[in-house]
Design a protein around this motif. Structure first.
Motif, PDB file in Angstrom:
ATOM      1  N   LYS A  10       1.114  -1.598  -0.190  1.00 35.12           N
ATOM      2  CA  LYS A  10      -0.090  -0.151   0.226  1.00 35.12           C
ATOM      3  C   LYS A  10       1.239   1.460   0.003  1.00 35.12           C
ATOM      4  O   LYS A  10       2.246   1.279   0.476  1.00 35.12           O
ATOM      5  CB  LYS A  10      -0.586   0.261   1.167  1.00 35.12           C
ATOM      6  CG  LYS A  10      -0.237   0.023   2.936  1.00 35.12           C
ATOM      7  CD  LYS A  10      -1.107   0.205   3.875  1.00 35.12           C
ATOM      8  CE  LYS A  10      -0.054   0.191   4.844  1.00 35.12           C
ATOM      9  NZ  LYS A  10      -0.310   0.300   6.174  1.00 35.12           N
ATOM     10  N   ARG A  11      -0.034   1.797  -0.204  1.00 33.87           N
ATOM     11  CA  ARG A  11       1.074   3.620  -0.172  1.00 33.87           C
ATOM     12  C   ARG A  11       0.213   3.898   1.101  1.00 33.87           C
ATOM     13  O   ARG A  11      -0.309   3.176   1.631  1.00 33.87           O
ATOM     14  CB  ARG A  11       0.071   5.298  -1.031  1.00 33.87           C
ATOM     15  CG  ARG A  11      -0.033   3.979  -2.736  1.00 33.87           C
ATOM     16  CD  ARG A  11       1.520   3.719  -3.209  1.00 33.87           C
ATOM     17  NE  ARG A  11       1.024   2.966  -4.341  1.00 33.87           N
ATOM     18  CZ  ARG A  11       0.839   3.133  -5.800  1.00 33.87           C
ATOM     19  NH1 ARG A  11       1.316   4.513  -6.018  1.00 33.87           N
ATOM     20  NH2 ARG A  11       0.978   2.682  -6.802  1.00 33.87           N
ATOM     21  N   SER A  12       1.395   5.023   1.557  1.00 32.83           N
ATOM     22  CA  SER A  12       1.535   5.569   2.951  1.00 32.83           C
ATOM     23  C   SER A  12       0.324   6.317   3.300  1.00 32.83           C
ATOM     24  O   SER A  12      -0.184   6.583   4.742  1.00 32.83           O
ATOM     25  CB  SER A  12       2.449   6.142   3.850  1.00 32.83           C
ATOM     26  OG  SER A  12       2.970   7.615   2.748  1.00 32.83           O
ATOM     27  N   THR A  13      -0.440   6.831   2.110  1.00 33.22           N
ATOM     28  CA  THR A  13      -1.416   7.424   2.354  1.00 33.22           C
ATOM     29  C   THR A  13      -3.317   6.399   2.332  1.00 33.22           C
ATOM     30  O   THR A  13      -4.153   7.097   2.323  1.00 33.22           O
ATOM     31  CB  THR A  13      -1.849   7.969   1.007  1.00 33.22           C
ATOM     32  OG1 THR A  13      -1.775   7.669   0.135  1.00 33.22           O
ATOM     33  CG2 THR A  13      -0.562   9.465   1.296  1.00 33.22           C
ATOM     34  N   THR A  14      -2.647   4.897   1.863  1.00 26.98           N
ATOM     35  CA  THR A  14      -4.094   4.597   2.295  1.00 26.98           C
ATOM     36  C   THR A  14      -5.011   4.545   3.539  1.00 26.98           C
ATOM     37  O   THR A  14      -4.339   4.650   4.571  1.00 26.98           O
ATOM     38  CB  THR A  14      -3.315   2.785   2.415  1.00 26.98           C
ATOM     39  OG1 THR A  14      -2.314   2.655   0.820  1.00 26.98           O
ATOM     40  CG2 THR A  14      -4.528   1.766   1.713  1.00 26.98           C
ATOM     41  N   PRO A  15      -6.304   4.849   3.206  1.00 26.19           N
ATOM     42  CA  PRO A  15      -6.741   5.378   4.736  1.00 26.19           C
ATOM     43  C   PRO A  15      -7.586   3.868   4.803  1.00 26.19           C
ATOM     44  O   PRO A  15      -7.586   2.643   4.532  1.00 26.19           O
ATOM     45  CB  PRO A  15      -8.145   5.634   3.808  1.00 26.19           C
ATOM     46  CG  PRO A  15      -8.114   5.346   2.395  1.00 26.19           C
ATOM     47  CD  PRO A  15      -6.913   5.571   2.079  1.00 26.19           C
ATOM     48  N   GLN A  16      -7.349   3.728   6.199  1.00 26.43           N
ATOM     49  CA  GLN A  16      -8.097   2.653   6.902  1.00 26.43           C
ATOM     50  C   GLN A  16      -9.115   2.038   6.914  1.00 26.43           C
ATOM     51  O   GLN A  16      -9.521   0.811   6.202  1.00 26.43           O
ATOM     52  CB  GLN A  16      -7.934   2.356   8.693  1.00 26.43           C
ATOM     53  CG  GLN A  16      -8.221   2.241   9.236  1.00 26.43           C
ATOM     54  CD  GLN A  16      -7.323   0.497   9.501  1.00 26.43           C
ATOM     55  OE1 GLN A  16      -6.080   0.597   8.774  1.00 26.43           O
ATOM     56  NE2 GLN A  16      -7.339  -0.401   9.051  1.00 26.43           N
ATOM     57  N   LYS A  17      -9.576   3.219   6.237  1.00 27.79           N
ATOM     58  CA  LYS A  17     -11.339   2.435   6.150  1.00 27.79           C
ATOM     59  C   LYS A  17     -11.699   2.272   4.429  1.00 27.79           C
ATOM     60  O   LYS A  17     -12.057   0.644   4.693  1.00 27.79           O
ATOM     61  CB  LYS A  17     -12.534   3.995   5.888  1.00 27.79           C
ATOM     62  CG  LYS A  17     -13.960   3.434   6.167  1.00 27.79           C
ATOM     63  CD  LYS A  17     -14.548   4.977   5.735  1.00 27.79           C
ATOM     64  CE  LYS A  17     -15.882   4.360   5.414  1.00 27.79           C
ATOM     65  NZ  LYS A  17     -16.382   6.097   5.703  1.00 27.79           N
ATOM     66  N   LEU A  18     -10.297   1.713   3.549  1.00 26.73           N
ATOM     67  CA  LEU A  18     -10.143   1.271   2.468  1.00 26.73           C
ATOM     68  C   LEU A  18     -10.089   0.620   2.747  1.00 26.73           C
ATOM     69  O   LEU A  18     -10.182  -0.734   1.931  1.00 26.73           O
ATOM     70  CB  LEU A  18      -9.458   2.293   2.064  1.00 26.73           C
ATOM     71  CG  LEU A  18      -9.192   1.317   0.438  1.00 26.73           C
ATOM     72  CD1 LEU A  18     -10.333   1.572  -0.422  1.00 26.73           C
ATOM     73  CD2 LEU A  18      -8.008   2.098  -0.853  1.00 26.73           C
TER      74      LEU A  18
END
Ligand SMILES: [Zn+2]
Length: 356
Positions: free
Chosen positions: A75-83
Motif C-alpha cells: 500500500k501507499r502510506s496514504t492508504t486510508p484505514q477505511k479502504l
C-alpha cells in the motif's frame, strides 16, 4: 457468529452504524446491539439488512471459519484505514466462499494443488545476482522458459496460490496484499488496476514466498521482492536479446513495445535495463526525470496492458455442480448471483449487464 458477520458486512459496504440503521429503518442503538450479540433481528429485519448490505441472508450464518494470517499490504502510506477495512472484508468473504466450495469436494479429489516450493532452492540468497538466479530457477522449475508469461494468475493458481481479485475501487491507493489461509498462500489484487501493475504485484508476492527467510539480515525484503518480480517477468537474457548488452540511449517506443510483449511497465523495464548494466545509472536517472516530466509515472502512455482475470473459482463451482457435489441454488449462492441470473448463465443465455 451473526454479530461478527454483520460488522464485517457493514465495513465491507463502507457504511456507518447510523447510515445502516437509517436504511433499514431501525435505531443506531439496535445495530449496536446486533453487533454486540445482545439482540437478534427478526427475519423481516434480517432481509432488510441483507438488502442494505448487498449480501444474501445466508451470509450471516455461513459456517465456514476462515482466518487470514500474516497479512502484508502493498500500500501507499496514504492508504486510508477505511479502504483497507473494506478490502479485507471483501477478501474474507471471497476466501470463505472458496473454503466452503472446497469442502463440497470429496476428499479423494484435490481440485487445487498444495503449494510447495522447489526443494533445491538455495538456503541463502545474499545478493541481487542471487535473486536474478533464483528468479530464473523458478522459471525453469515451473517450465516457463524465457518467453513472456502470458497469464501470471493462471501460473500461480496452477501451483496452489489462491488469487483473489477485489472489485473495490482503490483509486491508486492500494497495490495488493498477501497472507495465508491455513497453509494456502493468498494474493489479493485489485480489478481496477492495469495488467502490468497487477502482474508486478503477483510476481512481487511470489517473491515473498520464495525469498522469505533466505535473505541476509539488513537486506530490505520489499526491495528484494521488487527485484525478483522484475527478473521473473523479464529475465536478463530476454532483455539483452531485445536491447543488446550495452546501450547509450533507448527510444520510449522500444520500452512501449517490450512492455506489451512481456506485460511489465515501461518504468520497470527501465529499472531492469539499469540493473542488468545495459544502461548506466546516470542514463537511468536521466530517463526517470523524463518520465516524471511526461507524467508517465502516474499513467504510462498509449494503450494500457490488459487486466488479468481469475476463472478458477467459477470453474470449480461449475465442476462441483456438474459432478453433483452441489445443487443449483448453492452454486448461485457461491457465485453471489440471483438464481435467475445463474440459470441464464448456466445455459449460456444472453446475460444482462448486472451479471458478472
Ligand atoms: Zn511486499
Amino acid at each position: 457468529m451473526f454479530a461478527k458477520r454483520l460488522l464485517r458486512a457493514r465495513k465491507a459496504a463502507g457504511l456507518s452504524m447510523s447510515a445502516l440503521a437509517e436504511e433499514v429503518g431501525i435505531s443506531t442503538n439496535m445495530i449496536k446491539k446486533y453487533e454486540h450479540g445482545q439482540s437478534m433481528p427478526s427475519s423481516g429485519k434480517l432481509y432488510k439488512l441483507s438488502i442494505a448490505l448487498g449480501v444474501r441472508s445466508e451470509y450471516f450464518f455461513r459456517p465456514t471459519k476462515v482466518e487470514l494470517s500474516g497479512i502484508e499490504y502493498r500500500k501507499r502510506s496514504t492508504t486510508p484505514q477505511k479502504l483497507l477495512d473494506r478490502i479485507s472484508a471483501d477478501v474474507l468473504d471471497q476466501a470463505e466462499r472458496w473454503a466452503e466450495l472446497l469442502e463440497f469436494y470429496p476428499d479423494s479429489i484435490r481440485p487445487v494443488p498444495k503449494f510447495t516450493l522447489p526443494n533445491n532452492l538455495p538456503d541463502h540468497i545474499d545478493t541481487f545476482a542471487d535473486i536474478e538466479h533464483t528468479a530464473n530457477q523458478m522459471r525453469s522449475e515451473w517450465h516457463l522458459g524465457a518467453n513472456p508469461i502470458p497469464d501470471i494468475i493462471d501460473t500461480l493458481e496452477s501451483k496452489g496460490v489462491m488469487i483473489i481479485c477485489t472489485p473495490i475501487e482503490v483509486n491508486n491507493k492500494f497495490d495488493g496484499l498477501a497472507g495465508k489461509i491455513g497453509e494456502i498462500p493468498v494474493v489479493v489484487i485489485s480489478t481496477h488496476q492495469t495488467g502490468d501493475r497487477q502482474r508486478f504485484t503477483l510476481a512481487h508476492e511470489l517473491g515473498h514466498l520464495v525469498l522469505h527467510g533466505r535473505l541476509p539480515e539488513g537486506m530490505d525484503e520489499e526491495k528484494a521482492c521488487n527485484h525478483f518480480a522484475g527478473a521473473f517477468l523479464l529475465p536478463e537474457k530476454a532483455l539483452k536479446d531485445h536491447f543488446g548488452y550495452k546501450r547509450s540511449a533507448i527510444e520510449p517506443q522500444e520500452l512501449y513495445m517490450l512492455k506489451h510483449e512481456f506485460g511489465i511497465s515501461m518504468m520497470a523495464i527501465l529499472i531492469r535495463a539499469g540493473q542488468t548494466g545495459i544502461i548506466s545509472s546516470s542514463l537511468q536517472k536521466h530517463y526517470y526525470i523524463e518520465f516524471n516530466k511526461q507524467r508517465w509515472r502516474t499513467e504510462e502512455p498509449g494503450e494500457q496492458y490488459p487486466n488479468e482475470q481469475t476463472f478458477l473459482y467459477k470453474q470449480l463451482v461449475y465442476r462441483a455442480l456438474s459432478e453433483n457435489y452441489i445443487g443449483e441454488s448453492k452454486a448461485a449462492e457461491l457465485l453471489k448471483m440471483p438464481l435467475s441470473h445463474f440459470h441464464k448463465e448456466r445455459k449460456l443465455g444472453k446475460m444482462d449487464a448486472t451479471t458478472y
